[in-house]
Design a protein around this motif. Structure first.
Motif, PDB file in Angstrom:
ATOM      1  N   VAL A  48       0.754  -1.032   0.066  1.00 43.39           N
ATOM      2  CA  VAL A  48       0.051  -0.036  -0.052  1.00 43.39           C
ATOM      3  C   VAL A  48       0.847   1.227  -0.113  1.00 43.39           C
ATOM      4  O   VAL A  48       1.882   1.263   0.640  1.00 43.39           O
ATOM      5  N   THR A  52      -1.327   7.779  -1.016  1.00 40.39           N
ATOM      6  CA  THR A  52      -2.691   7.577  -1.334  1.00 40.39           C
ATOM      7  C   THR A  52      -3.516   6.733  -0.458  1.00 40.39           C
ATOM      8  O   THR A  52      -4.849   6.512  -0.890  1.00 40.39           O
ATOM      9  N   HIS A  53      -2.863   5.785   0.303  1.00 40.12           N
ATOM     10  CA  HIS A  53      -3.641   4.654   1.022  1.00 40.12           C
ATOM     11  C   HIS A  53      -3.911   3.640   0.026  1.00 40.12           C
ATOM     12  O   HIS A  53      -4.853   2.995   0.343  1.00 40.12           O
ATOM     13  N   ARG A  54      -3.568   3.491  -1.302  1.00 39.33           N
ATOM     14  CA  ARG A  54      -4.061   2.668  -2.320  1.00 39.33           C
ATOM     15  C   ARG A  54      -2.955   1.455  -2.522  1.00 39.33           C
ATOM     16  O   ARG A  54      -1.927   1.631  -2.166  1.00 39.33           O
ATOM     17  N   VAL A  55      -3.429   0.392  -2.893  1.00 40.27           N
ATOM     18  CA  VAL A  55      -2.792  -0.705  -3.227  1.00 40.27           C
ATOM     19  C   VAL A  55      -2.175  -0.516  -4.480  1.00 40.27           C
ATOM     20  O   VAL A  55      -2.898  -0.300  -5.416  1.00 40.27           O
ATOM     21  N   TYR A  56      -0.837  -0.551  -4.749  1.00 44.90           N
ATOM     22  CA  TYR A  56      -0.300  -0.560  -5.973  1.00 44.90           C
ATOM     23  C   TYR A  56       0.227  -1.793  -6.518  1.00 44.90           C
ATOM     24  O   TYR A  56       0.673  -1.547  -7.781  1.00 44.90           O
ATOM     25  N   LEU A 273      -9.343  -7.130  -2.939  1.00 43.05           N
ATOM     26  CA  LEU A 273      -9.060  -5.535  -3.666  1.00 43.05           C
ATOM     27  C   LEU A 273     -10.293  -4.601  -3.704  1.00 43.05           C
ATOM     28  O   LEU A 273     -10.233  -3.542  -3.207  1.00 43.05           O
ATOM     29  N   ALA A 274     -11.366  -5.371  -3.900  1.00 35.34           N
ATOM     30  CA  ALA A 274     -12.890  -4.594  -4.083  1.00 35.34           C
ATOM     31  C   ALA A 274     -13.157  -4.184  -2.885  1.00 35.34           C
ATOM     32  O   ALA A 274     -13.424  -2.866  -2.782  1.00 35.34           O
ATOM     33  N   ASP A 275     -12.839  -5.194  -1.807  1.00 37.20           N
ATOM     34  CA  ASP A 275     -13.240  -4.640  -0.480  1.00 37.20           C
ATOM     35  C   ASP A 275     -12.361  -3.637   0.267  1.00 37.20           C
ATOM     36  O   ASP A 275     -13.020  -2.543   0.809  1.00 37.20           O
ATOM     37  N   TYR A 276     -10.961  -3.768  -0.107  1.00 33.09           N
ATOM     38  CA  TYR A 276     -10.020  -2.725   0.488  1.00 33.09           C
ATOM     39  C   TYR A 276     -10.315  -1.322  -0.066  1.00 33.09           C
ATOM     40  O   TYR A 276     -10.260  -0.433   0.814  1.00 33.09           O
ATOM     41  N   GLN A 277     -10.443  -1.251  -1.402  1.00 31.60           N
ATOM     42  CA  GLN A 277     -10.450   0.125  -1.874  1.00 31.60           C
ATOM     43  C   GLN A 277     -11.814   0.661  -1.687  1.00 31.60           C
ATOM     44  O   GLN A 277     -11.906   1.811  -2.005  1.00 31.60           O
ATOM     45  N   SER A 278     -12.799  -0.025  -0.915  1.00 34.67           N
ATOM     46  CA  SER A 278     -14.312   0.753  -0.860  1.00 34.67           C
ATOM     47  C   SER A 278     -14.284   1.188   0.502  1.00 34.67           C
ATOM     48  O   SER A 278     -13.435   1.116   1.335  1.00 34.67           O
TER      49      SER A 278
END
Ligand code: C2E
Ligand code: MG
Ligand code: MG
Ligand code: MG
Length: 278
Positions: A48, A52-56, A273-278
């Motif tokens: 992460v 941005t706190h996003r998974v890259y 991924l879907a769960d983490y990003q939401s």
């Protein structure tokens, strides 16, 4: 030796403590069969970006699902494989799986990187970098999607040969990072002469950094020195929100660890991924 290797459960564990034993030959002999019979799998652990706190991206980590012994973690077989010539076919298998996965993510429109681990022996000859070039072409994958993690010790036995191979990997656009940083003996000044983009600070410093002032000083100064040399820093072994926040305030670039997620099978990645990003 391909025939009927009936390993006993204990042999794997005994062999780890006696790398020259005949049992090691049993384990490594069984590896060829493991590859052919698809007993090896990769698990994927996310990374992460702290800004941005996003998974890259993810790191691919090998596991062996043995028909009799069940789940075998890499610490129970990779060190033995590394002492044998099986390390080349094992790494080649990981490399092809990793590049195939990059192609699938690309086709799905996912902008992710994937890292794999190399062993010291993989830098002792040109085979893996030759295969890398061929496989990137075969699957039409950009080198930039892939990352290769090496440890400091890999650079020590034959630094000239290793650095020549690293230069070739770099020319293909594949990012190189130093794994387990802080546990070896190399200086950042030396690493800076190699085409390395990222340092991964070893989890042993990260896990105790809130309790151990020493560990925190090591983490903090590694981040500063790395940044001054133009390198990105990943912290491994981030297990709590408190450590995550502390690394954020120390301006670490990204994190990996159980706090984000444990390594998971590929079937779980999409939903996670879907769960983490939401
Ligand atoms: P590594 O590359 O440094 O991978 C990090 C290890 O730490 C992984 O263990 C991961 O599951 C674990 N880890 C991640 N986050 C945390 C955390 O928050 N807490 C704790 N306690 N552990 C965490 P794993 O998957 O068992 O792999 C161990 C080592 O085996 C790897 O260390 C790497 O050196 C080696 N390895 C794994 N896959 C491969 C491979 O395909 N090829 C080679 N040559 N080595 C591999
Ligand atoms: Mg690694
Ligand atoms: Mg590591
Ligand atoms: Mg490690």
């Amino acid at each position: 030796y391909h025939a009927k290797n009936n390993m006993k459960a204990v042999s794997i564990y005994d062999a780890e403590y006696d790398p020259n034993s005949a049992k090691r030959l049993t384990v490594t002999g069984a590896l060829g069969r493991a590859i052919r019979e698809e007993q090896l799998v990769l698990f994927y652990q996310p990374k992460v970006d702290l800004k941005t706190h996003r998974v890259y991206g993810f790191e691919a980590l090998i596991r062996w699902i043995h028909p009799e012994l069940g789940f075998i973690p890499p610490s129970d077989f990779v060190p033995m494989v590394e002492l044998s010539s099986w390390i080349y076919p094992m790494t080649l298998w990981v490399l092809e799986q990793t590049i195939k996965q990059c192609a699938m993510w690309r086709d799905a429109g996912l902008d992710l990187t994937l890292a794999m681990n190399l062993s010291p022996r993989n830098l002792a000859d040109d085979r893996i970098v030759n295969d890398l070039e061929v496989l990137l072409k075969k699957y039409n994958v950009r080198g930039g999607m892939l990352e290769m993690e090496i440890t400091e010790s890999m650079l020590m036995s034959d630094p000239n040969r290793a650095s020549r191979i690293l230069e070739r990997i770099n020319k293909l656009g594949v990012r190189l990072s130093i794994d387990d940083f802080g546990t070896g003996y190399s200086s950042l000044a030396y690493l800076k002469r190699l085409p390395v983009k990222t340092l991964k600070i070893d989890g042993s410093f990260i896990m105790n950094m809130l309790e151990s002032e020493q560990d925190e000083i090591i983490v903090k100064s590694t981040i500063h020195l790395a940044h001054n040399l133009g390198l990105d820093v990943v912290a491994e072994g981030v297990e709590t929100l408190e450590v995550y926040d502390r690394l954020n305030s120390l301006e670490c670039d990204s994190v990996q660890g159980y706090y984000i997620a444990k390594p998971m099978p590929i079937e779980s990645v999409g939903a996670w991924l879907a769960d983490y990003q939401s």
